[in-house]
Design a protein around this motif. Sequence first.
Motif, PDB file in Angstrom:
ATOM      1  N   GLY A 185      59.050  46.000 104.482  1.00  0.00           N
ATOM      2  CA  GLY A 185      60.318  45.982 105.192  1.00  0.00           C
ATOM      3  C   GLY A 185      61.425  46.690 104.439  1.00  0.00           C
ATOM      4  O   GLY A 185      61.204  47.323 103.402  1.00  0.00           O
ATOM      5  N   CYS A 186      62.635  46.571 104.970  1.00  0.00           N
ATOM      6  CA  CYS A 186      63.772  47.270 104.364  1.00  0.00           C
ATOM      7  C   CYS A 186      65.057  46.514 104.681  1.00  0.00           C
ATOM      8  O   CYS A 186      65.146  45.819 105.695  1.00  0.00           O
ATOM      9  CB  CYS A 186      63.846  48.696 104.905  1.00  0.00           C
ATOM     10  N   ILE A 187      66.047  46.674 103.790  1.00  0.00           N
ATOM     11  CA  ILE A 187      67.338  46.024 104.038  1.00  0.00           C
ATOM     12  C   ILE A 187      68.165  46.819 105.053  1.00  0.00           C
ATOM     13  O   ILE A 187      69.168  46.342 105.550  1.00  0.00           O
ATOM     14  CB  ILE A 187      68.162  45.880 102.735  1.00  0.00           C
ATOM     15  N   ARG A 188      67.748  48.054 105.311  1.00  0.00           N
ATOM     16  CA  ARG A 188      68.541  48.907 106.210  1.00  0.00           C
ATOM     17  C   ARG A 188      67.848  49.021 107.568  1.00  0.00           C
ATOM     18  O   ARG A 188      66.744  48.532 107.765  1.00  0.00           O
ATOM     19  CB  ARG A 188      68.750  50.272 105.579  1.00  0.00           C
ATOM     20  N   ASN A 189      68.523  49.719 108.451  1.00  0.00           N
ATOM     21  CA  ASN A 189      67.983  49.832 109.803  1.00  0.00           C
ATOM     22  C   ASN A 189      68.244  51.237 110.340  1.00  0.00           C
ATOM     23  O   ASN A 189      68.900  51.407 111.367  1.00  0.00           O
ATOM     24  CB  ASN A 189      68.656  48.769 110.688  1.00  0.00           C
ATOM     25  N   CYS A 190      67.750  52.239 109.627  1.00  0.00           N
ATOM     26  CA  CYS A 190      67.999  53.627 110.033  1.00  0.00           C
ATOM     27  C   CYS A 190      67.340  53.876 111.395  1.00  0.00           C
ATOM     28  O   CYS A 190      66.168  53.530 111.576  1.00  0.00           O
ATOM     29  CB  CYS A 190      67.448  54.588 108.992  1.00  0.00           C
ATOM     30  N   PRO A 191      68.083  54.475 112.327  1.00  0.00           N
ATOM     31  CA  PRO A 191      67.575  54.578 113.703  1.00  0.00           C
ATOM     32  C   PRO A 191      66.343  55.461 113.864  1.00  0.00           C
ATOM     33  O   PRO A 191      65.642  55.361 114.857  1.00  0.00           O
ATOM     34  CB  PRO A 191      68.765  55.178 114.464  1.00  0.00           C
ATOM     35  N   PHE A 192      66.069  56.323 112.877  1.00  0.00           N
ATOM     36  CA  PHE A 192      64.928  57.240 113.006  1.00  0.00           C
ATOM     37  C   PHE A 192      63.671  56.699 112.331  1.00  0.00           C
ATOM     38  O   PHE A 192      62.644  57.363 112.285  1.00  0.00           O
ATOM     39  CB  PHE A 192      65.276  58.600 112.372  1.00  0.00           C
ATOM     40  N   CYS A 193      63.752  55.489 111.778  1.00  0.00           N
ATOM     41  CA  CYS A 193      62.685  55.000 110.899  1.00  0.00           C
ATOM     42  C   CYS A 193      61.848  53.910 111.570  1.00  0.00           C
ATOM     43  O   CYS A 193      62.378  53.017 112.234  1.00  0.00           O
ATOM     44  CB  CYS A 193      63.314  54.471 109.617  1.00  0.00           C
ATOM     45  N   ALA A 194      60.530  53.967 111.347  1.00  0.00           N
ATOM     46  CA  ALA A 194      59.614  52.988 111.958  1.00  0.00           C
ATOM     47  C   ALA A 194      59.565  51.676 111.174  1.00  0.00           C
ATOM     48  O   ALA A 194      59.136  50.655 111.702  1.00  0.00           O
ATOM     49  CB  ALA A 194      58.210  53.581 112.027  1.00  0.00           C
ATOM     50  N   VAL A 195      60.015  51.704 109.918  1.00  0.00           N
ATOM     51  CA  VAL A 195      59.851  50.529 109.048  1.00  0.00           C
ATOM     52  C   VAL A 195      60.488  49.259 109.626  1.00  0.00           C
ATOM     53  O   VAL A 195      59.828  48.219 109.715  1.00  0.00           O
ATOM     54  CB  VAL A 195      60.381  50.830 107.622  1.00  0.00           C
ATOM     55  N   PRO A 196      61.767  49.296 110.033  1.00  0.00           N
ATOM     56  CA  PRO A 196      62.345  48.049 110.553  1.00  0.00           C
ATOM     57  C   PRO A 196      61.587  47.531 111.777  1.00  0.00           C
ATOM     58  O   PRO A 196      61.503  46.327 111.988  1.00  0.00           O
ATOM     59  CB  PRO A 196      63.779  48.447 110.941  1.00  0.00           C
ATOM     60  N   LYS A 197      61.015  48.455 112.555  1.00  0.00           N
ATOM     61  CA  LYS A 197      60.297  48.035 113.772  1.00  0.00           C
ATOM     62  C   LYS A 197      58.935  47.423 113.444  1.00  0.00           C
ATOM     63  O   LYS A 197      58.510  46.458 114.064  1.00  0.00           O
ATOM     64  CB  LYS A 197      60.131  49.229 114.717  1.00  0.00           C
ATOM     65  N   ASP A 250      56.415  51.153  98.696  1.00  0.00           N
ATOM     66  CA  ASP A 250      57.546  50.304  99.096  1.00  0.00           C
ATOM     67  C   ASP A 250      58.562  51.174  99.830  1.00  0.00           C
ATOM     68  O   ASP A 250      58.824  52.303  99.415  1.00  0.00           O
ATOM     69  CB  ASP A 250      58.250  49.733  97.861  1.00  0.00           C
ATOM     70  N   ASN A 251      59.157  50.619 100.845  1.00  0.00           N
ATOM     71  CA  ASN A 251      60.144  51.390 101.602  1.00  0.00           C
ATOM     72  C   ASN A 251      61.488  51.435 100.898  1.00  0.00           C
ATOM     73  O   ASN A 251      62.241  52.387 101.037  1.00  0.00           O
ATOM     74  CB  ASN A 251      60.311  50.779 102.989  1.00  0.00           C
ATOM     75  N   ASN A 252      61.783  50.374 100.159  1.00  0.00           N
ATOM     76  CA  ASN A 252      63.065  50.339  99.460  1.00  0.00           C
ATOM     77  C   ASN A 252      62.939  49.434  98.238  1.00  0.00           C
ATOM     78  O   ASN A 252      63.495  48.333  98.195  1.00  0.00           O
ATOM     79  CB  ASN A 252      64.167  49.839 100.403  1.00  0.00           C
ATOM     80  N   ILE A 253      62.205  49.914  97.259  1.00  0.00           N
ATOM     81  CA  ILE A 253      61.850  49.067  96.105  1.00  0.00           C
ATOM     82  C   ILE A 253      63.088  48.595  95.337  1.00  0.00           C
ATOM     83  O   ILE A 253      63.111  47.492  94.797  1.00  0.00           O
ATOM     84  CB  ILE A 253      60.852  49.795  95.172  1.00  0.00           C
ATOM     85  N   ALA A 299      69.326  56.093  97.352  1.00  0.00           N
ATOM     86  CA  ALA A 299      70.356  56.622  96.445  1.00  0.00           C
ATOM     87  C   ALA A 299      71.546  55.672  96.326  1.00  0.00           C
ATOM     88  O   ALA A 299      72.195  55.599  95.282  1.00  0.00           O
ATOM     89  CB  ALA A 299      70.823  57.990  96.939  1.00  0.00           C
ATOM     90  N   ARG A 300      71.816  54.925  97.383  1.00  0.00           N
ATOM     91  CA  ARG A 300      72.964  54.013  97.379  1.00  0.00           C
ATOM     92  C   ARG A 300      72.789  52.887  96.378  1.00  0.00           C
ATOM     93  O   ARG A 300      73.737  52.207  96.018  1.00  0.00           O
ATOM     94  CB  ARG A 300      73.171  53.443  98.795  1.00  0.00           C
ATOM     95  N   LEU A 301      71.546  52.690  95.919  1.00  0.00           N
ATOM     96  CA  LEU A 301      71.274  51.597  94.976  1.00  0.00           C
ATOM     97  C   LEU A 301      71.027  52.113  93.554  1.00  0.00           C
ATOM     98  O   LEU A 301      70.648  51.349  92.673  1.00  0.00           O
ATOM     99  CB  LEU A 301      70.060  50.789  95.458  1.00  0.00           C
TER     100      LEU A 301
HETATM  101  S1  SF4 Z   1      62.883  52.654 104.807  1.00  0.00           S
HETATM  102 FE1  SF4 Z   1      64.424  54.208 104.341  1.00  0.00          FE
HETATM  103  S2  SF4 Z   1      64.723  55.304 106.272  1.00  0.00           S
HETATM  104 FE2  SF4 Z   1      63.667  53.354 106.758  1.00  0.00          FE
HETATM  105  S3  SF4 Z   1      65.286  51.893 107.259  1.00  0.00           S
HETATM  106 FE3  SF4 Z   1      64.876  51.706 105.069  1.00  0.00          FE
HETATM  107  S4  SF4 Z   1      66.347  53.093 104.056  1.00  0.00           S
HETATM  108 FE4  SF4 Z   1      66.254  53.643 106.228  1.00  0.00          FE
END
Ligand code: SF4
Length: 375
Positions: free
Chosen positions: A133-145, A172-175, A203-205
């Motif tokens: 999973g990931c803490i973010r929810n980028c609209p182009f990314c399959a990970v949150p889904k 990891d998507n966002n180690i 990069a934000r981290l």
């Molecule tokens: S894995 Fe990367 S691209 Fe996907 S939601 Fe997280 S930060 Fe965004």
Amino acid sequence: MAKKILLVEPDYYTRFPPLGLLKLATYFRNQSFKIELVRGCKKPSFIPDEIYVTSLFTYAWKPVHEAVKFYKRLFPKSKVILGGIYASLLPDHAAKSGADVIYQGIFEEADTCVPAWDLVPEWDGSIIFTSRGCIRNCPFCAVPKIEGKLREIIPSIKPYVYPKHTKIIFWDNNILAAKNWRNIFNELEELNKWVDFNQGLDARLINEEVARKLARLKLKYVRLAYDNKAQRKKLKKAIDHLAEAGIRKRSIIVYTLYNFHDDPEDFKERVTELLNWGVTSYPMRYEPLTSLKKNSYISKKWTREELEMVAKARRVLGYAGAFPPYEGLVKKFSKAKNFYEAFSLREPKRKKGRSNKCARWAGGLDWREVVCLSK
Ligand code: SF4
């Protein structure tokens, strides 16, 4: 009698072994089942009770359907279970393959199993997820889904590093967003193997501490992303931290999204900035998550011709699809008044008798293998 399980990786292009199937192999071995792993459509050595077929990107669906149909024909009484990314994102389409079960999401019971690396002896890299999973929810990314919110799944990587492997590859998507990233980095230092944060680092981290710890690892490159201009300030800061910690800027690969909400001028500006910062831009063409044909999507702000210009420039001006910050390219992009000038196909002039600064990139088939950090 022990159950017989066939694990099938369809015949699509991939640079990596089928991690999910290798974990399933261990999961079933732990239950004393007999397993066999095959790639494509091949007759196994036994008649399986169950057949697990994996899948990757949605646009690579055809080999998946071929595999399901092949094994259904060969073993009509065996149960075929189709899982993986494509099956998770497009279950209705995947069902048309004829599989008995469409498995969506992660097979949690097997997720922390140590992959059966002995099944792929030619492969040299322990692929590890310490979190999903990931803490973010980028609209182009399959990970949150597919994976949802970030959660740690293993506290230590040591049991997951195959002794014969020289590399450790993180998926990891966002180690850096995981609470135990420091422990993982400490273990990496101790293990002293090559490390690849294959899905990129947020990069934000990246602060001074993260940069210092990264610089102590055996990294060939650091991957970041520049998806939109809102990330500019934090990305630049991250690059500065990495450079101050001793990581060579040219070894920082920045995935540069285009054909999404941007337009050609916005994309050109981001590439130009990256080149001027001394890092490598790797353009990433946006493709909808459920696309059934690769490179078929054209956003409202782009035209087919403009996308083709980028593709050609990557082939002719870049190296292996990337734009490294070599002198000629930096000048060309900086001088260009607009997207069209930047991506036109006049190659940058190189002075006679002087080695092309790009030459060091040209030795390997894959730029990912060529870039080295000076430490
Ligand atoms: S894995 Fe990367 S691209 Fe996907 S939601 Fe997280 S930060 Fe965004």
